[in-house]
Design a protein around this motif. Structure first.
Motif, PDB file in Angstrom:
ATOM      1  N   GLU A 127       0.831  -1.203   0.000  1.00  0.00           N
ATOM      2  CA  GLU A 127       0.000   0.000   0.000  1.00  0.00           C
ATOM      3  C   GLU A 127       0.862   1.248   0.000  1.00  0.00           C
ATOM      4  OE1 GLU A 127      -3.000   0.433   2.911  1.00  0.00           O
ATOM      5  OE2 GLU A 127      -4.173  -1.302   2.247  1.00  0.00           O
ATOM      6  N   SER A 128       0.205   2.369  -0.325  1.00  0.00           N
ATOM      7  CA  SER A 128       0.825   3.697  -0.205  1.00  0.00           C
ATOM      8  C   SER A 128       0.222   4.376   1.014  1.00  0.00           C
ATOM      9  CB  SER A 128       0.546   4.529  -1.465  1.00  0.00           C
ATOM     10  OG  SER A 128       1.018   3.862  -2.613  1.00  0.00           O
ATOM     11  N   LEU A 129       1.054   4.678   2.029  1.00  0.00           N
ATOM     12  CA  LEU A 129       0.553   5.222   3.286  1.00  0.00           C
ATOM     13  C   LEU A 129       1.307   6.495   3.659  1.00  0.00           C
ATOM     14  CD1 LEU A 129       0.310   1.949   5.437  1.00  0.00           C
ATOM     15  CD2 LEU A 129      -1.533   3.099   4.191  1.00  0.00           C
ATOM     16  N   PRO A 130       0.671   7.343   4.493  1.00  0.00           N
ATOM     17  CA  PRO A 130       1.352   8.581   4.933  1.00  0.00           C
ATOM     18  C   PRO A 130       2.350   8.325   6.061  1.00  0.00           C
ATOM     19  CG  PRO A 130      -0.857   8.474   5.854  1.00  0.00           C
ATOM     20  CD  PRO A 130      -0.743   7.310   4.917  1.00  0.00           C
ATOM     21  N   LEU A 131       2.477   7.074   6.511  1.00  0.00           N
ATOM     22  CA  LEU A 131       3.426   6.744   7.570  1.00  0.00           C
ATOM     23  C   LEU A 131       3.998   5.361   7.289  1.00  0.00           C
ATOM     24  CD1 LEU A 131       1.581   4.587   9.321  1.00  0.00           C
ATOM     25  CD2 LEU A 131       0.594   6.694  10.232  1.00  0.00           C
ATOM     26  N   GLN A 141       9.250   3.103  -4.290  1.00  0.00           N
ATOM     27  CA  GLN A 141       9.200   4.501  -3.855  1.00  0.00           C
ATOM     28  C   GLN A 141       9.991   5.398  -4.812  1.00  0.00           C
ATOM     29  OE1 GLN A 141       7.417   5.574  -1.257  1.00  0.00           O
ATOM     30  NE2 GLN A 141       7.989   7.731  -1.457  1.00  0.00           N
ATOM     31  N   ARG A 145       7.853   7.882  -7.009  1.00  0.00           N
ATOM     32  CA  ARG A 145       7.858   9.227  -6.419  1.00  0.00           C
ATOM     33  C   ARG A 145       9.281   9.678  -6.136  1.00  0.00           C
ATOM     34  NH1 ARG A 145       3.781   6.290  -4.168  1.00  0.00           N
ATOM     35  NH2 ARG A 145       1.673   7.054  -4.620  1.00  0.00           N
ATOM     36  N   LEU A 150       6.203  11.635   0.631  1.00  0.00           N
ATOM     37  CA  LEU A 150       4.911  11.046   0.972  1.00  0.00           C
ATOM     38  C   LEU A 150       4.002  10.977  -0.258  1.00  0.00           C
ATOM     39  CD1 LEU A 150       4.159  12.870   4.359  1.00  0.00           C
ATOM     40  CD2 LEU A 150       5.008  10.528   4.051  1.00  0.00           C
ATOM     41  N   PRO A 151       3.137   9.952  -0.336  1.00  0.00           N
ATOM     42  CA  PRO A 151       3.015   8.822   0.588  1.00  0.00           C
ATOM     43  C   PRO A 151       4.166   7.846   0.413  1.00  0.00           C
ATOM     44  CG  PRO A 151       1.518   8.515  -1.249  1.00  0.00           C
ATOM     45  CD  PRO A 151       2.130   9.883  -1.433  1.00  0.00           C
ATOM     46  N   ILE A 152       4.271   6.899   1.335  1.00  0.00           N
ATOM     47  CA  ILE A 152       5.369   5.935   1.357  1.00  0.00           C
ATOM     48  C   ILE A 152       4.867   4.571   0.868  1.00  0.00           C
ATOM     49  CG2 ILE A 152       7.125   4.841   2.804  1.00  0.00           C
ATOM     50  CD1 ILE A 152       6.668   7.161   4.812  1.00  0.00           C
ATOM     51  N   GLU A 153       5.623   3.967  -0.050  1.00  0.00           N
ATOM     52  CA  GLU A 153       5.288   2.617  -0.521  1.00  0.00           C
ATOM     53  C   GLU A 153       5.776   1.593   0.503  1.00  0.00           C
ATOM     54  OE1 GLU A 153       3.527   2.003  -3.222  1.00  0.00           O
ATOM     55  OE2 GLU A 153       3.403   4.148  -3.669  1.00  0.00           O
TER      56      GLU A 153
END
Length: 399
Positions: A127-131, A141, A145, A150-153
């Motif tokens: 998932e891609s998450l903000p943490l 990642q 990006r 952010l977001p983080i893979e």
């Protein structure tokens, strides 16, 4: 157009005539269940083609009944795929048609599997998450990006129901629900079981099945999964020519018998020294230009010690054994340096017959296997055969 159901016996030599449109005739022919011979004026002659099963095309039902019966067919299929498959894995209710028998068996086993609750396990999630959660997928990642934090893979493990066992089971339930004109009660129970697996991924048609292994945690699922694998391996439901819907469950009985004998002999011979190979690769001639592939060969210390070949020929006990089979086994024994070969036939009643080949020390045994017997008795007969074969090997070694 409405059609009367077509019910043929596996050994039917007469067949039936039916009036079919060209798209239906083409779709039926493509399943391989029956030969579809044109007779003109929209009439076609349908004959068994060496396979058994059931096909539904639009409003047309065609079934070729196996001589051994539907429950026995499902047992042979299941055991060939997995020797853990037991006779009780298929419905004990006698069903004259294949589709209801399959549906009832799957419903019963899936219901038992899910009764204590849906099995869960750890699955990997990307998932891609903000943490940060779990592990960062740095390659993804940087590729997706570059320079953006952010977001983080990430990849992490989650305890959920979307595991291999549930995917196989739900896909089989969905495949069975796609069969047209199942009894309303069966369809409702299939839908209810499918709803219990909400959130579990349904596997795409033709996709390889995910691996699973019987364990203490999933043991209650094992009978249902074995049956589900049968449904997914042999059943299809897809559009045919001219937008007709085709649902088919078609199997080659000669191949089923060969696979069953191979698996059963491998299990029966496991307690003896050596190992058992199916489709054993060898050559008849010194120059290695004539390949041979005996169905089953047991090997000890790199040397073949027993050879078996399965012959699915159900014409009847009075029809005798084809000479070509004996020629074939003589070639196997000669090439493998064996004095005894076993031809296993799918017919009962008669006792094993042993024939000495003239001017040789080779014996060929015709060993009938009664597929009409209870499944456990069939497996006992295979055990007896394995014991006899290894006894003969021991006697030969002592000479």
């Amino acid at each position: 157009m409405s059609w009367l159901p077509v019910n043929l016996a596996e050994l039917d030599k007469t067949g039936v005539r039916r009036q079919l449109d060209d798209d239906t005739a083409s779709a039926l022919s493509s399943t391989g269940l029956v030969e579809v011979r044109p007779e003109g004026g929209g009439w076609w002659h349908l004959l068994p083609a060496g396979k058994v099963g059931a096909v539904r095309i639009g409003g047309l039902d065609v079934q070729v009944q196996p001589k051994v019966g539907i429950a026995r067919l499902l047992f042979l299929l299941g055991y060939a795929l997995d020797p853990g498959f037991r006779p009780e894995d298929v419905t004990a209710i006698p069903e004259p048609d294949l589709w209801p028998a399959l549906a009832e068996s799957l419903i019963r086993q899936a219901g038992r599997a899910l009764a204590p609750g849906v099995l869960q396990g750890y699955v990997s999630v990307d998932e891609s998450l903000p943490l940060v959660r779990g592990r960062i997928r740095f390659a993804d990642q940087f590729a997706r990006r570059p320079g953006i934090p952010l977001p983080i893979e990430v990849r992490f493990d989650e305890y959920a129901a979307d595991i291999a066992e549930n995917q196989i089971l739900r896909t089989a339930l969905r495949r069975m629900m796609a069969v047209p004109r199942l009894p309303a009660g069966a369809r409702a129970r299939l839908a209810h079981l499918d709803g219990r697996l909400d959130g579990v991924r349904v596997l795409p048609h033709g996709a390889p099945l995910p691996a699973w292994r019987t364990s203490r945690l999933n043991a209650r699922y094992a009978p249902a999964l074995r049956l589900a694998q049968l449904v997914l391996r042999y059943q299809s439901a897809e559009p045919g020519p001219g937008d007709v819907t085709v649902a088919a469950f078609v199997v080659n009985m000669a191949k089923v018998f060969e696979d069953f004998v191979t698996t059963a002999l491998r299990v029966a011979l496991a307690p003896y020294p050596g190992h058992t190979d199916g489709q054993y690769p060898a050559h008849l001639d010194v120059d290695r230009t004539i390949p041979i592939r005996p169905d089953v060969v047991h090997v000890v210390n790199g040397q073949p010690v027993a050879v078996f070949d399965a012959k699915y020929k159900l014409e009847g006990a009075s029809s005798g054994f084809p000479n070509a089979d004996a020629y074939q086994m003589l070639a196997y024994c000669t090439a493998l340096k064996l004095r005894l070969g076993w031809l296993i036939y799918a017919q009962g009643t008669s006792a094993p017959g042993r024939r000495r080949i003239r001017n040789t020390e080779i014996d060929v045994v015709h060993y009938p296997l009664d597929l009409a017997a209870p499944p456990r008795q069939i497996l006992v007969e295979i055990d007896v055969l394995a014991h006899k074969a290894m006894q003969k090997h021991a006697v030969t070694e002592d000479r």
